[in-house]
Design an enzyme around this catalytic site. Structure first.
Site, short mmCIF file in Angstrom:
data_model
loop_
_atom_site.label_atom_id
_atom_site.label_comp_id
_atom_site.label_asym_id
_atom_site.label_seq_id
_atom_site.Cartn_x
_atom_site.Cartn_y
_atom_site.Cartn_z
N CYS A 149 45.24 42.59 40.39
CA CYS A 149 45.18 43.58 40.99
C CYS A 149 44.00 43.98 40.46
CB CYS A 149 46.39 44.45 40.57
SG CYS A 149 47.85 43.91 40.74
N CYS A 189 47.95 37.45 34.23
CA CYS A 189 48.96 37.55 35.46
C CYS A 189 48.07 36.52 36.69
CB CYS A 189 49.29 38.85 35.77
SG CYS A 189 50.02 38.82 37.12
N CYS A 199 50.70 52.25 30.15
CA CYS A 199 50.37 51.84 31.23
C CYS A 199 49.71 50.70 31.06
CB CYS A 199 51.38 52.12 32.03
SG CYS A 199 52.33 51.84 33.63
N CYS A 208 59.32 48.29 26.71
CA CYS A 208 58.74 47.34 28.20
C CYS A 208 58.80 46.88 27.37
CB CYS A 208 57.78 48.73 28.38
SG CYS A 208 56.31 47.96 29.50
N SER A 264 55.05 48.75 43.26
CA SER A 264 54.01 49.47 42.95
C SER A 264 53.24 49.35 44.31
CB SER A 264 53.30 48.26 41.74
OG SER A 264 53.79 48.12 41.20
N LEU A 265 53.16 50.14 44.72
CA LEU A 265 52.19 50.26 46.06
C LEU A 265 50.99 50.80 46.08
CD1 LEU A 265 53.99 50.04 48.40
CD2 LEU A 265 54.72 52.54 49.14
N HIS A 266 50.96 51.60 45.53
CA HIS A 266 49.09 52.38 45.24
C HIS A 266 48.15 52.24 46.81
CE1 HIS A 266 50.44 50.70 41.46
NE2 HIS A 266 50.47 49.83 41.85
N GLU A 273 52.45 41.28 24.64
CA GLU A 273 53.42 42.90 23.88
C GLU A 273 54.14 43.68 25.07
OE1 GLU A 273 48.56 44.32 23.29
OE2 GLU A 273 49.35 45.49 24.66
N GLY A 290 52.34 40.78 33.62
CA GLY A 290 52.71 40.06 34.40
C GLY A 290 53.23 40.09 35.11
N GLU A 291 54.03 39.71 36.29
CA GLU A 291 54.80 39.67 37.40
C GLU A 291 56.24 38.91 37.09
OE1 GLU A 291 54.91 41.84 40.58
OE2 GLU A 291 56.59 40.60 40.58
N CYS A 341 43.61 46.69 37.34
CA CYS A 341 45.07 46.13 35.63
C CYS A 341 44.35 45.20 34.94
CB CYS A 341 46.25 45.48 36.69
SG CYS A 341 47.29 44.68 35.35
N1 SAH Z 1 53.30 42.35 37.66
C1 SAH Z 1 54.09 43.99 37.76
C2 SAH Z 1 54.61 44.41 36.78
C3 SAH Z 1 54.09 44.96 35.70
S1 SAH Z 1 52.74 46.23 35.55
C4 SAH Z 1 53.65 44.74 38.65
O1 SAH Z 1 52.62 44.72 39.03
O2 SAH Z 1 54.31 45.91 39.10
C5 SAH Z 1 53.78 47.47 35.90
C6 SAH Z 1 52.79 48.91 36.87
O3 SAH Z 1 51.49 49.08 35.81
C7 SAH Z 1 52.00 48.64 37.65
O4 SAH Z 1 53.09 49.28 38.61
C8 SAH Z 1 51.29 48.76 37.85
O5 SAH Z 1 50.37 48.34 38.95
C9 SAH Z 1 50.36 49.80 36.83
N2 SAH Z 1 49.08 48.95 36.17
C10 SAH Z 1 48.48 48.18 36.22
N3 SAH Z 1 47.19 48.54 35.07
C11 SAH Z 1 47.04 50.34 34.98
C12 SAH Z 1 46.21 51.44 34.90
N4 SAH Z 1 45.01 50.40 34.53
N5 SAH Z 1 46.73 52.32 35.07
C13 SAH Z 1 47.98 52.76 35.12
N6 SAH Z 1 48.60 51.86 35.28
C14 SAH Z 1 48.42 50.51 35.92
FE1 SF4 Z 2 50.01 41.20 37.63
FE2 SF4 Z 2 50.86 43.96 37.83
FE3 SF4 Z 2 48.17 43.44 37.04
FE4 SF4 Z 2 48.95 43.14 39.06
S1 SF4 Z 2 49.86 44.59 38.20
S2 SF4 Z 2 47.85 42.24 38.06
S3 SF4 Z 2 50.70 42.41 39.49
S4 SF4 Z 2 50.97 43.24 36.05
#
Ligand code: SAH
Ligand code: SF4
Length: 368
Positions: free
Chosen positions: A114, A110, A344, A103, A224-226, A90, A170-171, A117
């Protein structure tokens, strides 16, 4: 058939040299493909007819085919693109007052898994090619122009997309070479000509690749710290077990030396009662103390079968206030495109998981 969307400036020059063409022809071709947005070699009218005819025999310009095209009430538009083998990715267009952001995705699925995600939950299939990555930008610009969209920020002769964020599926740093080649095309004055600050790469924290990116193609960086500590981050972002927070933050500091911006953006997804307590905000502020940064709080976007819930507005605002009291710049991301599942982390596409990864649930979450 070769796909001209796969070629950045240096690859295009090599291709033309191989065919005994003069080097400046490569630049012309690049311009036709990415500035002119043409979809066939025959349209490159300032190439000599013989060159064009020879090239047309085995070269095409082909972006992934559109499977679905939906627009949300807020103007956000999502394209579902077919990348073969039962995989779809997408790309999402987000119009704002002064810019048009796209975006884009870097992988089908991926592997990093995480916990929160939707893409991660589908598993990993494969890396996207350069053509599949840059093809998202090529296609979006063409589609918007074809629809006669003329947003206020578009200058004469420029494309509607002014900013790119590698925040789709994806990463990006796990598909390093193709992502760097695609970003070089985004930055190239003979192609999209975007400045480095208008291209943002988001990573979950692949430390050695952050260092490589700093040398190969420094663009704006989001990380992406979280979580404020390794214990929690290990569970939310499993790659943390390999590259813990201290190493990640040190890589961010090294990156800033070369970055087009003098700060890193930390993304922090707000998960109800998991990582959103005021004390965790204070811990976070301490942890990032030595890194010039901005923090972007992302309300969690739920998807089917997730065990997480979105933090309440009150908890998000309270968390933001703690960060601000500690002297940090913290913003709350506006959620866009909800009605078309384009928000997102909701980018799901449709990926055939060939990793056959074991599905595991995280039972231990939910303390705090
Ligand atoms: N793989 C990369 C980039 C893609 S994800 C990464 O992880 O940074 C882009 C952003 O969306 C990241 O910060 C990710 O942690 C966040 N993200 C993933 N799943 C999400 C969700 N369900 N709700 C909000 N943000 C999310
Ligand atoms: Fe992959 Fe980013 Fe999703 Fe983590 S948040 S699974 S690195 S796409």
């Amino acid at each position: 058939m070769i796909n001209l969307l796969d070629f950045d400036q240096s690859a295009m020059s090599a291709l033309f040299a191989e065919r005994g063409e003069r080097p400046f022809r490569a630049k012309q071709a690049l311009r036709w493909v990415h500035r002119g947005l043409v979809d066939r070699v025959g349209a490159m009218t300032d190439l000599a007819k013989a060159t064009r005819d020879a090239l047309a025999l085995d070269a095409e310009i082909r972006a992934p085919a559109v499977v679905r095209d939906s627009t949300a009430s807020d103007g956000t538009r999502k394209w579902l693109l077919d990348v073969g083998g039962a995989n779809a990715i997408e790309a999402v267009y987000i119009p704002e007052d002064d810019r048009g952001t796209l975006c884009i995705s870097s992988q089908a699925g991926c592997a990093l898994d995480c916990a929160f995600c939707s893409t991660g939950k589908q598993g990993f299939n494969r890396n996207l090619s350069v053509a599949e990555i840059i093809g998202q930008l090529w296609h979006a610009n063409r589609a918007l122009i074809a629809d006669g969209v003329s947003p206020p920020w578009v200058e004469q002769g420029r494309h509607p997309i002014t900013n790119v964020v590698m925040m789709g599926m994806g990463e990006p740093l796990a598909n390093f070479d193709n992502v760097v080649a695609a970003m070089r095309i985004m930055l190239d004055d003979n192609a999209y000509g975007l400045s480095r600050r208008r291209v943002t790469l988001s990573t979950s924290g692949l430390v050695p690749a952050i260092d490589r990116l700093r040398d190969a193609c420094p663009v704006a960086l989001a990380v992406s710290l979280h979580a404020p500590n390794d214990e929690l981050r290990d569970r939310l972002v499993p790659i943390n077990r390999k590259y813990p927070i201290a190493e990640l933050l040190a890589a961010c500091v090294r990156y800033i030396e070369r970055a087009p911006r003098d700060f890193v953006t930390f993304e922090y997804v707000m998960l109800d009662r998991i990582n959103d307590a005021p004390g965790q905000a204070r811990d976070l502020a301490k942890v990032v103390r030595d890194v010039p940064c901005k923090i972007n709080l992302i309300p969690f976007n739920p998807f089917p079968n997730t065990e997480f819930r979105t933090s309440s507005r009150n908890r998000i605002v309270a968390f933001q206030r703690e960060l601000q009291n500690a002297g940090l710049v913290a913003t709350i991301r506006k959620t866009r495109g909800e009605s078309i599942d384009a928000a997102c982390g909701q980018l799901a596409g449709r990926v055939q998981d060939r990793t056959k990864r074991r599905v595991h649930k995280i039972h231990s979450l939910g303390a705090h």
